[in-house]
Design an enzyme around this catalytic site. Structure first.
Site, PDB file in Angstrom:
ATOM      1  N   ARG A  80     -66.284 -89.164  11.396  1.00 27.63           N
ATOM      2  CA  ARG A  80     -65.666 -87.837  11.603  1.00 27.63           C
ATOM      3  C   ARG A  80     -64.344 -87.905  12.362  1.00 27.63           C
ATOM      4  NH1 ARG A  80     -70.998 -86.941  12.341  1.00 27.63           N
ATOM      5  NH2 ARG A  80     -71.955 -85.776  10.645  1.00 27.63           N
TER       6      ARG A  80
ATOM      7  N   LYS B  27     -50.809 -84.566   6.234  1.00 31.74           N
ATOM      8  CA  LYS B  27     -51.526 -84.537   4.951  1.00 31.74           C
ATOM      9  C   LYS B  27     -51.927 -85.970   4.620  1.00 31.74           C
ATOM     10  CE  LYS B  27     -49.603 -80.660   2.364  1.00 31.74           C
ATOM     11  NZ  LYS B  27     -48.871 -80.308   1.136  1.00 31.74           N
TER      12      LYS B  27
ATOM     13  N   GLU C 183     -35.892 -86.565  -0.876  1.00 29.39           N
ATOM     14  CA  GLU C 183     -36.659 -85.697   0.046  1.00 29.39           C
ATOM     15  C   GLU C 183     -35.766 -85.248   1.219  1.00 29.39           C
ATOM     16  OE1 GLU C 183     -39.542 -84.650  -0.863  1.00 29.39           O
ATOM     17  OE2 GLU C 183     -40.545 -86.204  -2.036  1.00 29.39           O
TER      18      GLU C 183
ATOM     19  N   LYS D 198     -38.938 -81.188   9.203  1.00 27.09           N
ATOM     20  CA  LYS D 198     -40.336 -81.162   8.737  1.00 27.09           C
ATOM     21  C   LYS D 198     -41.259 -80.781   9.890  1.00 27.09           C
ATOM     22  CE  LYS D 198     -43.940 -82.996   5.949  1.00 27.09           C
ATOM     23  NZ  LYS D 198     -44.447 -83.968   4.996  1.00 27.09           N
TER      24      LYS D 198
ATOM     25  N   GLU E   2     -50.191 -75.040   5.310  1.00 26.68           N
ATOM     26  CA  GLU E   2     -49.488 -74.586   4.112  1.00 26.68           C
ATOM     27  C   GLU E   2     -49.927 -73.201   3.623  1.00 26.68           C
ATOM     28  OE1 GLU E   2     -48.621 -77.859   1.459  1.00 26.68           O
ATOM     29  OE2 GLU E   2     -48.330 -76.465  -0.197  1.00 26.68           O
TER      30      GLU E   2
ATOM     31  N   ARG F 268     -44.614 -73.669   5.055  1.00 26.97           N
ATOM     32  CA  ARG F 268     -44.724 -75.071   4.630  1.00 26.97           C
ATOM     33  C   ARG F 268     -44.530 -75.205   3.120  1.00 26.97           C
ATOM     34  NH1 ARG F 268     -48.772 -79.844   6.965  1.00 26.97           N
ATOM     35  NH2 ARG F 268     -47.839 -81.482   5.703  1.00 26.97           N
TER      36      ARG F 268
ATOM     37  N   ASN G  87     -41.974 -77.557  -0.873  1.00 27.66           N
ATOM     38  CA  ASN G  87     -42.164 -77.851  -2.301  1.00 27.66           C
ATOM     39  C   ASN G  87     -40.896 -77.598  -3.117  1.00 27.66           C
ATOM     40  OD1 ASN G  87     -44.845 -78.639  -2.099  1.00 27.66           O
ATOM     41  ND2 ASN G  87     -45.548 -76.515  -2.119  1.00 27.66           N
TER      42      ASN G  87
ATOM     43  N   HIS H 215     -40.204 -79.450  -6.269  1.00 25.73           N
ATOM     44  CA  HIS H 215     -41.431 -80.167  -6.620  1.00 25.73           C
ATOM     45  C   HIS H 215     -42.190 -79.571  -7.806  1.00 25.73           C
ATOM     46  CE1 HIS H 215     -40.624 -82.396  -3.005  1.00 25.73           C
ATOM     47  NE2 HIS H 215     -41.717 -83.127  -3.153  1.00 25.73           N
TER      48      HIS H 215
ATOM     49  N   HIS I  79     -42.792 -82.368 -10.277  1.00 26.00           N
ATOM     50  CA  HIS I  79     -44.125 -82.905 -10.605  1.00 26.00           C
ATOM     51  C   HIS I  79     -44.353 -82.899 -12.115  1.00 26.00           C
ATOM     52  CE1 HIS I  79     -45.957 -82.091  -6.396  1.00 26.00           C
ATOM     53  NE2 HIS I  79     -45.595 -83.356  -6.511  1.00 26.00           N
TER      54      HIS I  79
ATOM     55  N   HIS J  10     -41.429 -90.649  -7.723  1.00 30.76           N
ATOM     56  CA  HIS J  10     -41.585 -89.276  -7.234  1.00 30.76           C
ATOM     57  C   HIS J  10     -40.268 -88.656  -6.749  1.00 30.76           C
ATOM     58  CE1 HIS J  10     -43.295 -85.819  -5.215  1.00 30.76           C
ATOM     59  NE2 HIS J  10     -42.665 -86.191  -4.119  1.00 30.76           N
TER      60      HIS J  10
END
Ligand SMILES: NC(=O)c1ccc[n+]([C@@H]2O[C@H](COP(=O)([O-])OP(=O)(O)OC[C@H]3O[C@@H](n4cnc5c(N)ncnc54)[C@H](O)[C@@H]3O)[C@@H](O)[C@H]2O)c1
Ligand SMILES: [Zn+2]
Length: 371
Positions: free
Chosen positions: A122, A144, A186, A229, A239, A243, A247, A250, A254, A267
């Site tokens: 945990r 993330k 980015e 960031k 998010e 946040r 994207n 993106h 994507h 990417h």
């Protein structure tokens, strides 16, 4: 030493950036790890050869007990099998919650290690030592963590903040230029959504950044990216709001990445194309100043990419778009710009509009930007 704080209540931490900071990792972790404790250094084969020695030496000098565990490289190995193998090794080696997980490598190593750290017993303390430009400015910051599922990328994961992120920009010298370009994509994203003058500095100094000659400038650009960031994540860890601005580029990015087959466009390259498309739609849908938009598109379109957008099948790209995680209630959620530094989430961009933009994008990369 440059420091940036990520403020998320009791999960707050610092990002520390300094040339050669990898040589003082042992000293840096002393604030939250007792002497004599065990440290698991998770690293890929390439990065182990290049940088693990200095990290291990520093940890041993500071009185820690270090084990090295290899993580297989490549997006195909960012999965639950790799996670499970690491659980086995850590449990077998008597790791417990007093131990530290150290991720040394790019985004793949960071994402897998972070997920292991978030879930084993945990949660174990975790520190990121990012070694690619993309991981230094993006994936190591914000908590993330996760892995891919056969049905899609990053479908399994958690929000799990590290205890610290230590960034050594000198390690970028061994990175391939194509990987630097991905991180640069980015970085530009942060400029587009938050800071027009930062964006201009990054666009004006493209070659200097790729040549890594001026490490002071590169460090400052990494610091500002991380700061942007960190500000956004501090405001909206999970998010639910701002946040989502991260994207930018993106949604279409994507779709391009997926429809061309993962690994063809990297990417960050796909994000550069996605930002071109988002700028074009911003001009049409939000009235972004056409001259500013065109200048930005022109700069982006000059960045050398490792694959050809003309190979992309537009129908496949639209299909990929409709399966994106960012679709809510059947509507496409797009981050567009009212102005450079002023993003807005729009949900009425139609697949037809995207189709027209993709046709334009191909043309733009063949015969130059024409708005
Ligand atoms: N967690 C997040 O918020 C987040 C954000 C963006 C991207 N990501 C994830 O990050 C991953 C991509 O990360 P990446 O772009 O760092 O790729 P990567 O981790 O695959 O690294 C790229 C390559 O560079 C090598 N490498 C790493 N550091 C090096 C160095 N200093 N010198 C020489 N070679 C080096 C690696 O071995 C690898 O072959 C993707 O899986 C993506 O989903 C996560
Ligand atoms: Zn990205």
């Amino acid at each position: 030493m440059k420091k940036v704080a990520v403020n998320i209540a009791e999960r707050s931490y610092k990002i520390m950036l300094d040339q050669h900071i990898l040589m003082s990792v042992g000293k840096q972790v002393q604030t939250f790890l007792k002497k004599g404790n065990k440290v698991a250094l998770l690293v890929s084969k390439t990065v182990k050869k290049l940088y693990s020695e200095r990290v291990i030496r520093s940890l041993i000098t500071s009185g820690y007990d270090v084990d090295v565990f290899l993580i297989p490289s490549g997006e195909d190995n960012k999965n639950l099998t790799s996670v499970s193998e690491l659980y086995d090794k850590l449990i077998k080696n008597a790791y417990d919650r007093s131990c530290l997980i150290l991720a040394l490598g790019g985004g793949i190593v960071g994402d897998i290690s972070g997920f292991v750290a978030s879930s084993l017993y945990r949660g174990l303390p975790f520190v990121q030592l990012p070694t690619t430009l993309l991981s230094q400015v993006d994936s190591s910051v914000g908590g993330k963590v996760g892995v891919n599922h056969a049905q899609g990328k990053n479908l399994i994961g958690a929000f799990y903040q590290p205890k610290a992120v230590l960034i050594d920009p000198t390690v970028l010298k061994t990175l391939e230029v194509r990987e630097l370009i991905c991180g640069y994509g980015e970085i530009l994203k942060y400029g587009f959504i938050r800071d027009a003058s930062f964006l201009q500095t990054c666009l004006d100094n493209k070659e200097t950044i790729f040549e890594l000659k001026d490490m002071e400038l590169v460090s400052e650009i990494i610091r500002r990216s991380v700061e942007i960031k960190a500000e956004i994540v501090s405001e909206d860890e999970k998010e639910a709001g701002v946040r989502m601005y991260l994207n930018f580029g993106h949604t279409i990015g994507h779709a391009i990445e997926k429809s061309c087959g993962y690994g063809n466009f990297l990417h960050g390259e796909a994000v550069i194309l996605g930002m071109c498309a988002a700028l074009k739609i911003s001009i049409e849908r939000l009235g972004l100043d056409a001259e500013k938009g065109a200048a930005a598109i022109e700069s982006l379109s000059k960045i050398k990419l490792g694959y050809d957008i003309n190979v992309m099948d537009i129908d496949n790209a639209i299909m990929a778009l409709m399966h994106d995680k960012k679709i809510r209630d059947g509507k496409l959620n797009f981050v567009l710009l009212n102005d450079i530094g002023s993003p807005e989430i729009v949900n009425d961009v139609t697949p037809e509009m995207v189709r027209e933009t993709l046709v334009w994008l191909k043309e733009c990369y063949t015969n130059g930007a024409d708005l």
